[in-house]
Write a protein that holds these residues in place. Structure first.
Motif, PDB file in Angstrom:
ATOM      1  N   PHE A  93     -52.711  23.297  48.128  1.00 42.99           N
ATOM      2  CA  PHE A  93     -51.315  23.476  47.729  1.00 42.99           C
ATOM      3  C   PHE A  93     -50.856  24.808  48.324  1.00 42.99           C
ATOM      4  O   PHE A  93     -51.197  25.870  47.795  1.00 42.99           O
ATOM      5  N   PRO A  94     -50.094  24.782  49.419  1.00 45.81           N
ATOM      6  CA  PRO A  94     -49.789  26.022  50.146  1.00 45.81           C
ATOM      7  C   PRO A  94     -48.928  27.008  49.374  1.00 45.81           C
ATOM      8  O   PRO A  94     -48.945  28.199  49.674  1.00 45.81           O
ATOM      9  N   ASN A  95     -48.171  26.522  48.388  1.00 48.66           N
ATOM     10  CA  ASN A  95     -47.284  27.421  47.635  1.00 48.66           C
ATOM     11  C   ASN A  95     -47.948  28.034  46.403  1.00 48.66           C
ATOM     12  O   ASN A  95     -47.316  28.803  45.679  1.00 48.66           O
ATOM     13  N   LEU A  96     -49.202  27.686  46.170  1.00 49.99           N
ATOM     14  CA  LEU A  96     -49.945  28.249  45.043  1.00 49.99           C
ATOM     15  C   LEU A  96     -50.944  29.278  45.561  1.00 49.99           C
ATOM     16  O   LEU A  96     -51.350  29.244  46.717  1.00 49.99           O
ATOM     17  N   THR A  97     -51.365  30.173  44.690  1.00 51.10           N
ATOM     18  CA  THR A  97     -52.381  31.147  45.068  1.00 51.10           C
ATOM     19  C   THR A  97     -53.740  30.455  45.148  1.00 51.10           C
ATOM     20  O   THR A  97     -53.915  29.302  44.724  1.00 51.10           O
ATOM     21  N   VAL A  98     -54.704  31.191  45.670  1.00 49.88           N
ATOM     22  CA  VAL A  98     -56.071  30.665  45.735  1.00 49.88           C
ATOM     23  C   VAL A  98     -56.551  30.300  44.336  1.00 49.88           C
ATOM     24  O   VAL A  98     -57.084  29.207  44.105  1.00 49.88           O
ATOM     25  N   ARG A  99     -56.337  31.197  43.398  1.00 48.50           N
ATOM     26  CA  ARG A  99     -56.800  30.952  42.017  1.00 48.50           C
ATOM     27  C   ARG A  99     -56.086  29.745  41.405  1.00 48.50           C
ATOM     28  O   ARG A  99     -56.708  28.932  40.703  1.00 48.50           O
ATOM     29  N   GLU A 100     -54.799  29.619  41.673  1.00 48.08           N
ATOM     30  CA  GLU A 100     -54.048  28.474  41.132  1.00 48.08           C
ATOM     31  C   GLU A 100     -54.518  27.172  41.769  1.00 48.08           C
ATOM     32  O   GLU A 100     -54.565  26.123  41.101  1.00 48.08           O
ATOM     33  N   ASN A 101     -54.871  27.204  43.052  1.00 54.79           N
ATOM     34  CA  ASN A 101     -55.434  26.017  43.698  1.00 54.79           C
ATOM     35  C   ASN A 101     -56.722  25.585  43.016  1.00 54.79           C
ATOM     36  O   ASN A 101     -56.949  24.392  42.782  1.00 54.79           O
ATOM     37  N   LEU A 102     -57.563  26.559  42.695  1.00 54.22           N
ATOM     38  CA  LEU A 102     -58.815  26.237  42.017  1.00 54.22           C
ATOM     39  C   LEU A 102     -58.562  25.740  40.598  1.00 54.22           C
ATOM     40  O   LEU A 102     -59.269  24.856  40.106  1.00 54.22           O
ATOM     41  N   ARG A 103     -57.541  26.287  39.951  1.00 54.85           N
ATOM     42  CA  ARG A 103     -57.206  25.830  38.599  1.00 54.85           C
ATOM     43  C   ARG A 103     -56.828  24.342  38.611  1.00 54.85           C
ATOM     44  O   ARG A 103     -57.116  23.613  37.654  1.00 54.85           O
ATOM     45  N   MET A 104     -56.201  23.890  39.709  1.00 53.43           N
ATOM     46  CA  MET A 104     -55.825  22.481  39.810  1.00 53.43           C
ATOM     47  C   MET A 104     -57.042  21.559  39.832  1.00 53.43           C
ATOM     48  O   MET A 104     -56.916  20.356  39.620  1.00 53.43           O
ATOM     49  N   ALA A 105     -58.214  22.135  40.110  1.00 49.72           N
ATOM     50  CA  ALA A 105     -59.439  21.328  40.156  1.00 49.72           C
ATOM     51  C   ALA A 105     -60.165  21.303  38.819  1.00 49.72           C
ATOM     52  O   ALA A 105     -61.242  20.710  38.715  1.00 49.72           O
ATOM     53  N   THR A 106     -59.596  21.908  37.784  1.00 53.48           N
ATOM     54  CA  THR A 106     -60.260  21.922  36.485  1.00 53.48           C
ATOM     55  C   THR A 106     -60.195  20.563  35.782  1.00 53.48           C
ATOM     56  O   THR A 106     -60.793  20.391  34.724  1.00 53.48           O
ATOM     57  N   PHE A 107     -59.518  19.601  36.400  1.00 47.06           N
ATOM     58  CA  PHE A 107     -59.508  18.240  35.848  1.00 47.06           C
ATOM     59  C   PHE A 107     -60.924  17.663  35.828  1.00 47.06           C
ATOM     60  O   PHE A 107     -61.200  16.680  35.128  1.00 47.06           O
ATOM     61  N   THR A 108     -61.826  18.256  36.597  1.00 46.67           N
ATOM     62  CA  THR A 108     -63.208  17.791  36.632  1.00 46.67           C
ATOM     63  C   THR A 108     -63.945  18.116  35.337  1.00 46.67           C
ATOM     64  O   THR A 108     -65.054  17.631  35.115  1.00 46.67           O
ATOM     65  N   GLY A 109     -63.312  18.925  34.498  1.00 44.40           N
ATOM     66  CA  GLY A 109     -63.940  19.304  33.244  1.00 44.40           C
ATOM     67  C   GLY A 109     -64.593  20.663  33.274  1.00 44.40           C
ATOM     68  O   GLY A 109     -65.068  21.158  32.252  1.00 44.40           O
ATOM     69  N   LYS A 110     -64.614  21.276  34.447  1.00 45.74           N
ATOM     70  CA  LYS A 110     -65.201  22.602  34.568  1.00 45.74           C
ATOM     71  C   LYS A 110     -64.171  23.669  34.237  1.00 45.74           C
ATOM     72  O   LYS A 110     -62.979  23.481  34.429  1.00 45.74           O
ATOM     73  N   LYS A 111     -64.654  24.787  33.753  1.00 43.79           N
ATOM     74  CA  LYS A 111     -63.779  25.917  33.483  1.00 43.79           C
ATOM     75  C   LYS A 111     -63.401  26.597  34.795  1.00 43.79           C
ATOM     76  O   LYS A 111     -64.159  26.579  35.770  1.00 43.79           O
ATOM     77  N   LEU A 112     -62.230  27.202  34.802  1.00 41.19           N
ATOM     78  CA  LEU A 112     -61.782  27.920  35.997  1.00 41.19           C
ATOM     79  C   LEU A 112     -62.781  28.999  36.392  1.00 41.19           C
ATOM     80  O   LEU A 112     -63.059  29.195  37.575  1.00 41.19           O
ATOM     81  N   SER A 113     -63.335  29.674  35.405  1.00 39.45           N
ATOM     82  CA  SER A 113     -64.291  30.742  35.706  1.00 39.45           C
ATOM     83  C   SER A 113     -65.513  30.202  36.442  1.00 39.45           C
ATOM     84  O   SER A 113     -66.056  30.860  37.343  1.00 39.45           O
ATOM     85  N   GLU A 114     -65.943  28.993  36.084  1.00 39.67           N
ATOM     86  CA  GLU A 114     -67.086  28.377  36.760  1.00 39.67           C
ATOM     87  C   GLU A 114     -66.736  28.023  38.199  1.00 39.67           C
ATOM     88  O   GLU A 114     -67.526  28.264  39.126  1.00 39.67           O
ATOM     89  N   LEU A 115     -65.549  27.446  38.391  1.00 36.82           N
ATOM     90  CA  LEU A 115     -65.112  27.070  39.740  1.00 36.82           C
ATOM     91  C   LEU A 115     -64.975  28.306  40.616  1.00 36.82           C
ATOM     92  O   LEU A 115     -65.360  28.288  41.794  1.00 36.82           O
ATOM     93  N   GLU A 116     -64.429  29.370  40.055  1.00 35.57           N
ATOM     94  CA  GLU A 116     -64.259  30.597  40.831  1.00 35.57           C
ATOM     95  C   GLU A 116     -65.604  31.207  41.215  1.00 35.57           C
ATOM     96  O   GLU A 116     -65.791  31.661  42.345  1.00 35.57           O
ATOM     97  N   GLU A 117     -66.526  31.198  40.279  1.00 33.69           N
ATOM     98  CA  GLU A 117     -67.833  31.789  40.553  1.00 33.69           C
ATOM     99  C   GLU A 117     -68.505  31.096  41.738  1.00 33.69           C
ATOM    100  O   GLU A 117     -69.032  31.745  42.645  1.00 33.69           O
ATOM    101  N   VAL A 118     -68.463  29.763  41.750  1.00 31.03           N
ATOM    102  CA  VAL A 118     -69.083  29.008  42.846  1.00 31.03           C
ATOM    103  C   VAL A 118     -68.301  29.186  44.144  1.00 31.03           C
ATOM    104  O   VAL A 118     -68.880  29.418  45.209  1.00 31.03           O
ATOM    105  N   ALA A 119     -66.978  29.086  44.055  1.00 33.59           N
ATOM    106  CA  ALA A 119     -66.140  29.182  45.252  1.00 33.59           C
ATOM    107  C   ALA A 119     -66.274  30.541  45.927  1.00 33.59           C
ATOM    108  O   ALA A 119     -66.444  30.639  47.152  1.00 33.59           O
TER     109      ALA A 119
END
Length: 250
Positions: A108-134
């Motif tokens: 999503f080009p209009n969102l920040t990196v963190r907001e892009n990762l937040r959009m992937a939390t539908f997988t059930g993972k917490k944003l903090s977990e996604l950020e740590e791995v990314a």
């Protein structure tokens, strides 16, 4: 010491006998009345990097679209983990563990990196977990977590697309023209990550026009020409055939 009953004494099972995680069997596909795939057979083993190579117009992206259920074949079967999924919906295959990162990135080009990762939390993972791995895989993303994604370089956007795709913990990762428009050093970095992901057990299918960028991390490769798989083998063997394929040899 006697061998316990039931203990196998023969040689180890050859890798060729391992059941493929992905198979395309006799796939044909057409755009209108024009057939573009002419009986494609393809198999990918668990945990391997499989490169699908060939010039523009060879049918590589169409093959991926069939594999990901973005396009229906006119004939043939798509089999994933031993199950015939021909005719399935793309979202069903995604839930089953197949993730595709299309050419041109998937962010999503209009969102920040963190907001892009937040959009992937539908997988059930917490944003903090996604950020740590990314950020562990792609340190640049950590440095740019508050930056609007569309203002980053092409390589950084591709890193973010990969981070989002991997958020689903896929069993199979499909990459379409990962190196398109990127500097050689960035491509080398991205393929280093690809190799590391495969070592973690993820099967990876990579479509590339610029073949030699992917052969270094591939377990097997195939050359596609005019809608057919012309050769399949180890990277060194396939590299020897590339020139004639790209120059239009039959």
């Amino acid at each position: 010491m006697a061998t316990p009953a039931g203990t196998p004494t023969g040689p180890a099972e050859p890798i060729e006998s391992v059941e493929p995680i992905i198979e395309l069997q006799g796939i044909r596909a057409a755009y209108g009345s024009i057939e573009v795939l002419h009986g494609v057979d393809l198999s990918v083993r668990p945990g391997e990097v499989y490169a699908l190579l060939g010039p523009n117009g060879a049918g590589k992206t169409t093959t991926l679209n069939i594999l990901c259920a973005l396009m229906a074949p006119t004939a043939g079967k798509v089999i994933i983990a031993g199950r015939d999924v021909t005719g399935s919906k793309a979202e069903d295959l995604a839930r089953a563990g197949l993730a595709m990162i299309p050419e041109g990135t998937g962010i999503f080009p209009n969102l920040t990196v963190r907001e892009n990762l937040r959009m992937a939390t539908f997988t059930g993972k917490k944003l903090s977990e996604l950020e740590e791995v990314a950020y562990g895989r792609f340190k640049r993303l950590g440095e740019r977590r508050s930056q609007v994604a569309g203002t980053m370089s092409g390589g950084e956007q591709q890193m973010l697309a990969m981070a989002r795709g991997l958020a689903t913990d896929p069993a199979v990762l499909i990459l379409d023209e990962l190196s398109m428009g990127l500097a050689p050093l960035i491509v080398e970095e991205l393929y280093g990550v690809v190799a590391a992901i495969a070592e973690g057990g993820v099967s990876i299918v990579v479509v590339e026009q610029f073949a030699r960028t992917v052969l270094g991390v591939s377990d097997r490769a195939a050359i596609m020409v005019h809608g057919k798989i012309r050769a399949v083998g180890e990277p060194a063997a396939i590299e020897a055939e590339l020139s004639s394929a790209y120059l239009g040899g039959q």
